[in-house]
Design an enzyme around this catalytic site. Structure first.
Site, PDB file in Angstrom:
ATOM      1  N   MET A  10      50.626  40.503  40.575  1.00 52.65           N
ATOM      2  CA  MET A  10      51.062  39.079  40.605  1.00 52.65           C
ATOM      3  C   MET A  10      49.585  38.466  41.021  1.00 52.65           C
ATOM      4  O   MET A  10      49.482  37.769  42.341  1.00 52.65           O
ATOM      5  CB  MET A  10      52.124  38.536  41.395  1.00 52.65           C
ATOM      6  CG  MET A  10      53.332  39.359  41.014  1.00 52.65           C
ATOM      7  SD  MET A  10      54.766  39.328  42.037  1.00 52.65           S
ATOM      8  CE  MET A  10      54.292  40.437  43.219  1.00 52.65           C
ATOM      9  N   THR A  83      50.390  39.056  47.402  1.00 50.17           N
ATOM     10  CA  THR A  83      50.267  37.809  46.956  1.00 50.17           C
ATOM     11  C   THR A  83      50.525  36.630  47.863  1.00 50.17           C
ATOM     12  O   THR A  83      51.647  36.910  48.675  1.00 50.17           O
ATOM     13  CB  THR A  83      51.018  37.446  45.735  1.00 50.17           C
ATOM     14  OG1 THR A  83      51.181  36.024  45.411  1.00 50.17           O
ATOM     15  CG2 THR A  83      52.245  38.320  45.521  1.00 50.17           C
ATOM     16  N   ASN A  84      49.762  35.703  48.098  1.00 47.34           N
ATOM     17  CA  ASN A  84      50.040  34.759  49.213  1.00 47.34           C
ATOM     18  C   ASN A  84      51.083  33.942  48.579  1.00 47.34           C
ATOM     19  O   ASN A  84      52.424  33.710  49.267  1.00 47.34           O
ATOM     20  CB  ASN A  84      48.880  33.802  49.257  1.00 47.34           C
ATOM     21  CG  ASN A  84      47.758  34.136  50.101  1.00 47.34           C
ATOM     22  OD1 ASN A  84      47.970  34.171  51.548  1.00 47.34           O
ATOM     23  ND2 ASN A  84      46.934  34.970  49.603  1.00 47.34           N
ATOM     24  N   THR A  85      51.390  33.660  47.472  1.00 47.92           N
ATOM     25  CA  THR A  85      52.509  32.649  46.862  1.00 47.92           C
ATOM     26  C   THR A  85      53.701  33.239  46.963  1.00 47.92           C
ATOM     27  O   THR A  85      54.639  32.512  47.289  1.00 47.92           O
ATOM     28  CB  THR A  85      52.225  32.258  45.302  1.00 47.92           C
ATOM     29  OG1 THR A  85      50.719  31.760  45.443  1.00 47.92           O
ATOM     30  CG2 THR A  85      53.283  31.466  44.706  1.00 47.92           C
ATOM     31  N   CYS A 196      44.861  32.505  48.082  1.00 48.01           N
ATOM     32  CA  CYS A 196      45.510  33.275  47.037  1.00 48.01           C
ATOM     33  C   CYS A 196      44.458  34.394  46.797  1.00 48.01           C
ATOM     34  O   CYS A 196      43.198  34.352  46.969  1.00 48.01           O
ATOM     35  CB  CYS A 196      45.268  32.005  45.881  1.00 48.01           C
ATOM     36  SG  CYS A 196      45.593  32.863  44.200  1.00 48.01           S
ATOM     37  N   GLU A 198      43.440  36.145  44.517  1.00 52.38           N
ATOM     38  CA  GLU A 198      42.359  36.086  43.246  1.00 52.38           C
ATOM     39  C   GLU A 198      41.236  35.093  43.684  1.00 52.38           C
ATOM     40  O   GLU A 198      40.115  35.448  43.234  1.00 52.38           O
ATOM     41  CB  GLU A 198      42.986  35.410  42.132  1.00 52.38           C
ATOM     42  CG  GLU A 198      43.886  36.153  41.243  1.00 52.38           C
ATOM     43  CD  GLU A 198      45.217  36.397  41.806  1.00 52.38           C
ATOM     44  OE1 GLU A 198      46.139  36.989  41.444  1.00 52.38           O
ATOM     45  OE2 GLU A 198      45.616  35.534  42.782  1.00 52.38           O
TER      46      GLU A 198
END
Length: 237
Positions: A10, A83-85, A196, A198
């Site tokens: 993700m 993933t942070n989200t 994030c 990415e």
């Protein structure tokens, strides 16, 4: 060495970054041909992204909880949500297993406070910047988060999902991310959190004149502290 389970995919671009950092970290700590003991659950991001967009976080939590249980069944001693989200559904994941799930927000806050800072600029997905699950977690550690203006939040979101998540690294977008970060610094941010995974594929610490907190690198380092707790200590004679 304890086995680390990664809930990833993700996007897979950032999960590959996790994989590299964890293996490089073990090599640097133990030397020779050592590498990390990892289990990776690489989910299909498209259905998860659709759940995010629809606000169906309960379904997303169930999906990641299933992956967590599978990793624990496979022998993982420690889990990372890569993933942070998706730390929005941290509780659903942590409640599904008996092994520790290392919260990315806690690790990041510890690094910020360790640097003597308390006010940071947060670059992340729109979900992470606009909702309170992540900023509140930082706040619990005494960290105040500044977020970009709505137009800039939209642009950061676009760069993440339309470019970085699919392996596109545009120089113009890199410059835009740096500009947004510099705007937050001008507003009083003492450092910038790349909230994030990415974003670390584009923004580097040397791009800004304030400390940059790369959450993936911090998450991996903290995980290795746990995984290697008894492996890299000198043996008693």
């Amino acid at each position: 060495m304890r086995r680390i389970g990664i809930i990833g995919g993700m996007s897979w671009e950032s999960t590959a970054h996790y994989y590299r950092l964890l293996n490089e970290g073990v090599r640097d700590r133990l030397g020779g041909l050592h590498s990390a003991r990892l289990l990776v659950a690489n989910v299909d991001f498209a259905p998860i992204e659709a759940m995010q967009a629809a606000g169906d976080w309960a379904a997303a939590g169930r999906a990641l909880a299933d992956e967590a249980r599978a990793l624990q069944a496979g022998g993982a001693d420690l889990l990372l949500i890569a993933t942070n989200t998706m730390h929005k559904v941290y509780d659903a994941v942590a409640d599904a297993v008996d092994v520790p799930v290392l919260h990315l927000g806690d690790v990041t806050a510890a690094a910020i406070r360790g640097a003597g800072l308390e006010r940071i600029g947060l670059l992340a997905t729109a979900y992470t910047m606009e909702q309170d699950f992540y900023r509140d977690r930082l706040s619990q550690h005494g960290v105040i988060s500044l977020v970009p203006a709505p137009k800039d939040r939209d642009e950061v979101q676009r760069i993440i999902y339309a470019e970085l998540c699919v392996g596109r690294f545009e120089p113009a977008s890199h410059r835009e991310l740096v500009r947004v970060a510099e705007t937050l610094v001008a507003q009083g941010a003492q450092g910038i959190v790349l909230g994030c995974t990415e974003l670390e594929l584009s923004v580097r610490p040397g791009d800004l004149e304030v400390p940059v907190f790369a959450t993936t690198a911090l998450h991996c380092a903290a995980a290795l502290e746990v995984a290697l707790a008894s492996d890299d200590k000198p043996q008693a004679e």
